[in-house]
Write an enzyme that holds these catalytic residues in place. Structure first.
Site, PDB file in Angstrom:
ATOM      1  CE  LYS A 112     -32.132  10.923 -23.324  1.00 15.48           C
ATOM      2  NZ  LYS A 112     -31.009  11.324 -24.209  1.00 15.48           N
ATOM      3  CD  GLU A 122     -30.174  -4.812 -17.977  1.00 18.54           C
ATOM      4  OE1 GLU A 122     -29.056  -5.056 -17.495  1.00 18.54           O
ATOM      5  OE2 GLU A 122     -31.063  -5.667 -18.109  1.00 18.54           O
ATOM      6  CB  CYS A 150     -22.466  -2.162 -19.519  1.00 23.76           C
ATOM      7  SG  CYS A 150     -23.257  -3.366 -20.595  1.00 23.76           S
ATOM      8  CD  GLU A 190     -19.090   1.383 -16.327  1.00 25.18           C
ATOM      9  OE1 GLU A 190     -19.821   2.309 -15.940  1.00 25.18           O
ATOM     10  OE2 GLU A 190     -19.510   0.414 -16.969  1.00 25.18           O
TER      11      GLU A 190
HETATM   12  P1  TAP Z   1     -25.720   7.936 -18.803  1.00 27.51           P
HETATM   13  O1  TAP Z   1     -25.013   9.218 -18.699  1.00 27.51           O
HETATM   14  O2  TAP Z   1     -26.367   7.369 -17.606  1.00 27.51           O
HETATM   15  O3  TAP Z   1     -26.808   8.126 -19.962  1.00 27.51           O
HETATM   16  C1  TAP Z   1     -27.691   7.107 -20.354  1.00 27.51           C
HETATM   17  C2  TAP Z   1     -28.927   7.757 -20.940  1.00 27.51           C
HETATM   18  O4  TAP Z   1     -29.642   8.461 -19.922  1.00 27.51           O
HETATM   19  C3  TAP Z   1     -28.632   8.782 -22.015  1.00 27.51           C
HETATM   20  O5  TAP Z   1     -29.639   8.742 -22.994  1.00 27.51           O
HETATM   21  C4  TAP Z   1     -28.679  10.068 -21.222  1.00 27.51           C
HETATM   22  O6  TAP Z   1     -28.877  11.208 -21.999  1.00 27.51           O
HETATM   23  C5  TAP Z   1     -29.845   9.819 -20.298  1.00 27.51           C
HETATM   24  N1  TAP Z   1     -29.879  10.629 -19.091  1.00 27.51           N
HETATM   25  C6  TAP Z   1     -28.885  11.390 -18.546  1.00 27.51           C
HETATM   26  N2  TAP Z   1     -29.342  11.994 -17.401  1.00 27.51           N
HETATM   27  C7  TAP Z   1     -30.629  11.586 -17.235  1.00 27.51           C
HETATM   28  C8  TAP Z   1     -31.631  11.843 -16.230  1.00 27.51           C
HETATM   29  N3  TAP Z   1     -31.385  12.616 -15.172  1.00 27.51           N
HETATM   30  N4  TAP Z   1     -32.841  11.263 -16.358  1.00 27.51           N
HETATM   31  C9  TAP Z   1     -33.095  10.423 -17.397  1.00 27.51           C
HETATM   32  N5  TAP Z   1     -32.197  10.170 -18.381  1.00 27.51           N
HETATM   33  C10 TAP Z   1     -30.970  10.727 -18.299  1.00 27.51           C
HETATM   34  O7  TAP Z   1     -24.779   6.786 -19.353  1.00 27.51           O
HETATM   35  P2  TAP Z   1     -23.856   6.854 -20.638  1.00 27.51           P
HETATM   36  O8  TAP Z   1     -22.637   7.601 -20.287  1.00 27.51           O
HETATM   37  O9  TAP Z   1     -24.638   7.283 -21.827  1.00 27.51           O
HETATM   38  O10 TAP Z   1     -23.553   5.321 -20.855  1.00 27.51           O
HETATM   39  C11 TAP Z   1     -22.539   4.674 -20.220  1.00 27.51           C
HETATM   40  C12 TAP Z   1     -23.065   3.861 -19.046  1.00 27.51           C
HETATM   41  O11 TAP Z   1     -24.064   2.949 -19.477  1.00 27.51           O
HETATM   42  C13 TAP Z   1     -21.989   3.014 -18.426  1.00 27.51           C
HETATM   43  O12 TAP Z   1     -22.042   3.093 -17.041  1.00 27.51           O
HETATM   44  C14 TAP Z   1     -22.335   1.611 -18.886  1.00 27.51           C
HETATM   45  O13 TAP Z   1     -21.858   0.609 -18.062  1.00 27.51           O
HETATM   46  C15 TAP Z   1     -23.808   1.664 -18.951  1.00 27.51           C
HETATM   47  N6  TAP Z   1     -24.324   0.633 -19.837  1.00 27.51           N
HETATM   48  C16 TAP Z   1     -24.949  -0.435 -19.259  1.00 27.51           C
HETATM   49  C17 TAP Z   1     -25.431  -1.458 -20.059  1.00 27.51           C
HETATM   50  C18 TAP Z   1     -26.100  -2.606 -19.407  1.00 27.51           C
HETATM   51  S1  TAP Z   1     -26.962  -3.590 -20.342  1.00 27.51           S
HETATM   52  N7  TAP Z   1     -26.006  -2.833 -18.133  1.00 27.51           N
HETATM   53  C19 TAP Z   1     -25.299  -1.402 -21.448  1.00 27.51           C
HETATM   54  C20 TAP Z   1     -24.667  -0.315 -21.992  1.00 27.51           C
HETATM   55  C21 TAP Z   1     -24.188   0.711 -21.164  1.00 27.51           C
HETATM   56  P3  TAP Z   1     -27.554  11.939 -22.612  1.00 27.51           P
HETATM   57  O14 TAP Z   1     -27.088  11.058 -23.683  1.00 27.51           O
HETATM   58  O15 TAP Z   1     -28.017  13.192 -23.114  1.00 27.51           O
HETATM   59  O16 TAP Z   1     -26.599  12.081 -21.472  1.00 27.51           O
END
Ligand code: TAP
Length: 485
Positions: free
Chosen positions: A187, A261, A295, A392
């Site tokens: 997804k 991650e 991240c 963050e």
């Molecule tokens: P999230 O809001 O956590 O979303 C990540 C993914 O999870 C999206 O596809 C999201 O869908 C989905 N999601 C949301 N709620 C969910 C649930 N209850 N159950 C399962 N999936 C769900 O994060 P973001 O805002 O997209 O990304 C930013 C975060 O990612 C930051 O904290 C960043 O640090 C972290 N990040 C970490 C890494 C590594 S390698 N550690 C790399 C990149 C990013 P939607 O898009 O529809 O919300």
């Protein structure tokens, strides 16, 4: 009187991509309509323009995707030899390279990141991940992965990824899973589904057997349906710590495996003996690369007190030269914030920093009048308790703290619930090694920052998650111990 040279516009052409007005889900090797016909729009964050309507997968669609993945695993992909699997991965890697320009333009349109970053970082690294893992597919028995001589795949993997590096995160997830003999349901993030859907076309072009890769677009509820599905053997998640915790709760007590991650608040430590101009470049790439939507960003600068004023002055001067604006312009350094929601989050945290007494400085740049933008920003007079030092921000915002001794630098760097990345700038190797040994972070860069390679494992400590991606360690997350014979 002209005061200097101006850059002429250097726009990349978008003619190379063909964006359909709507997309279905990619299930069992075909694009299909969702059961209830629901869809959502994806927009260009630099303009607000609608790019396409994308299908929103519900629980029934997720179930169909998992069943397609299970069939492909049982009948085709699981029994296939590693050498044959490797051929498909090599083919995918080559197609990504051949279609690199198309992918780069599409990524920039859907995500808002500068074209020079999608062209020179995201897409080449995504192809490199497939090449790297293609090479492992027939050598898993020699990778020293488990105590067993024969590592075996886990089965069907559910993968959920964020919006900051859409194709690259897809590659980090899909390449190792396929190389080790698993099939996947992935997804993508709601705001950046388009390169995953183009990747689905690449799977068709590569004649990948139907059902080995399935892409279910949607929002959080779609991700939740995938993580809750009983016939998924493992969940691999990249995203925020909050959602990661929810997922960990969801699968606790089941037989599913999990790798997480999550977020970070990386410390970038500059000692007084560092090459300051190089350190300034490293600070800039640490926090302003990809608008700070990284991240492992170096979002906390820890600078030795004796050089702090000099570093901040040079940093401000450097930020004044960054070009913020049209992501499709090849000279742009800082592009658009990915969504209105993310912009609101950044704005709120920056407001909290000002309210708590930190001093804000933002680069004097003209921001476009439509789309989502935030000027590169520095906070000084930051204390460890400030929210901008703890939380963050995931935007182009740097918090500067100072230290006097190496021990104080280490204590402050580790004073965070996260543990994903850190940087050290010093002329002395012994000081770099002494510091690196004491930092609780999955990745520590020395006199560099944000360097990635598929051979190098990546992952976190503490609330930054568990499990590693890339390198031999990353393969480990996708296999079980098989029999010794
Ligand atoms: P999230 O809001 O956590 O979303 C990540 C993914 O999870 C999206 O596809 C999201 O869908 C989905 N999601 C949301 N709620 C969910 C649930 N209850 N159950 C399962 N999936 C769900 O994060 P973001 O805002 O997209 O990304 C930013 C975060 O990612 C930051 O904290 C960043 O640090 C972290 N990040 C970490 C890494 C590594 S390698 N550690 C790399 C990149 C990013 P939607 O898009 O529809 O919300």
């Amino acid at each position: 009187m002209p005061t200097g040279f101006e850059y002429a516009p250097a726009p990349e052409s978008r003619a190379v991509v063909d964006i359909a007005s709507s997309y279905g889900l990619f299930v069992g090797g075909e694009f299909v309509d969702p059961a209830d016909g629901a869809s959502f729009k994806t927009v260009n964050p630099a303009t607000g323009e609608r790019l396409s309507d994308v299908a929103e997968a519900g629980a029934a669609d997720v179930d169909a995707a998992v069943r397609a993945a299970r069939r492909a695993y049982t009948r085709v992909w699981g029994p296939m030899s590693g050498a044959e699997r490797g051929k498909y991965l090599f083919r995918i890697a080559r197609i990504l390279q051949e279609r690199a320009r198309e992918f780069a333009v599409l990524e920039t349109l859907d995500n808002g990141k500068p074209i020079k970053e999608s062209r020179d970082v995201d897409i080449p690294l995504a192809a490199a991940h497939f090449f790297y893992h293609a090479g492992w597919a027939d050598k898993l028995e020699y990778a020293g992965l488990t105590t067993s001589a024969r590592p075996t795949p886990l089965g069907v993997i559910g993968q959920v990824i964020p919006w900051n590096f859409p194709l690259l995160m897809l590659a980090w997830k899909i390449a190792p899973a396929l190389a080790t003999g698993n099939t996947v349901v992935l997804k993508p993030a709601e705001t950046t589904p388009l390169t995953a859907l183009l990747f689905a076309q690449v799977c068709q072009q590569a004649d990948l057997p139907a059902g080995v890769v399935n892409i279910v677009t949607g929002a959080g509820a779609t991700g939740q349906a995938l993580t809750e599905h009983p016939d998924v053997d493992k969940i691999a998640f990249t995203g925020s710590t909050d959602v990661g915790k929810q997922i960990a709760r969801t699968i606790a007590g089941t037989r599913k495996r999990l790798t997480l991650e999550l977020g970070g608040k990386g410390a970038n430590i500059v000692y007084d003996d560092a090459a300051i101009d190089q350190a300034v470049e490293g600070i800039v790439s640490g926090i302003y690369f990809n608008q700070g939507h990284v991240c492992c960003a170096g979002s906390r600068l820890l600078v030795q007190e004796s050089v702090a004023d000099d570093v901040v002055r040079r940093l401000q001067r450097r930020l004044g030269t960054l070009r913020v604006g049209d992501p499709m312009d090849k000279n742009t350094d800082v592009g658009a914030i990915n969504s209105a929601e993310q912009l609101a989050r950044i704005t709120a945290l920056v407001g909290a920093g000002e309210a708590e007494g930190a001093t804000r400085w933002s680069a004097p740049c003209e921001l476009p009048d439509r789309g989502y933008w935030f000027a590169p920003t520095i906070f000084t007079d930051v204390s460890q308790a400030h929210r901008v030092a703890q939380e963050e921000i995931f935007g182009p915002v740097l918090s500067v703290l100072t230290f006097r001794t190496p021990a104080e630098a280490v204590a402050k760097a580790n004073n965070t619930p996260y543990g994903l990345s850190a940087g050290i700038w010093s002329d002395k190797g012994s000081r770099v090694l002494w510091t690196a040994d004491r930092l609780r972070a999955g990745v520590v860069w020395a006199n560099s920052f944000n360097k990635f390679d598929p051979t190098s494992p990546f992952g976190g400590y503490k609330e930054s998650g568990y499990g590693r991606e890339a390198g031999r360690h990353g393969l480990e997350a996708y296999v079980a111990a098989g029999s010794e014979d």
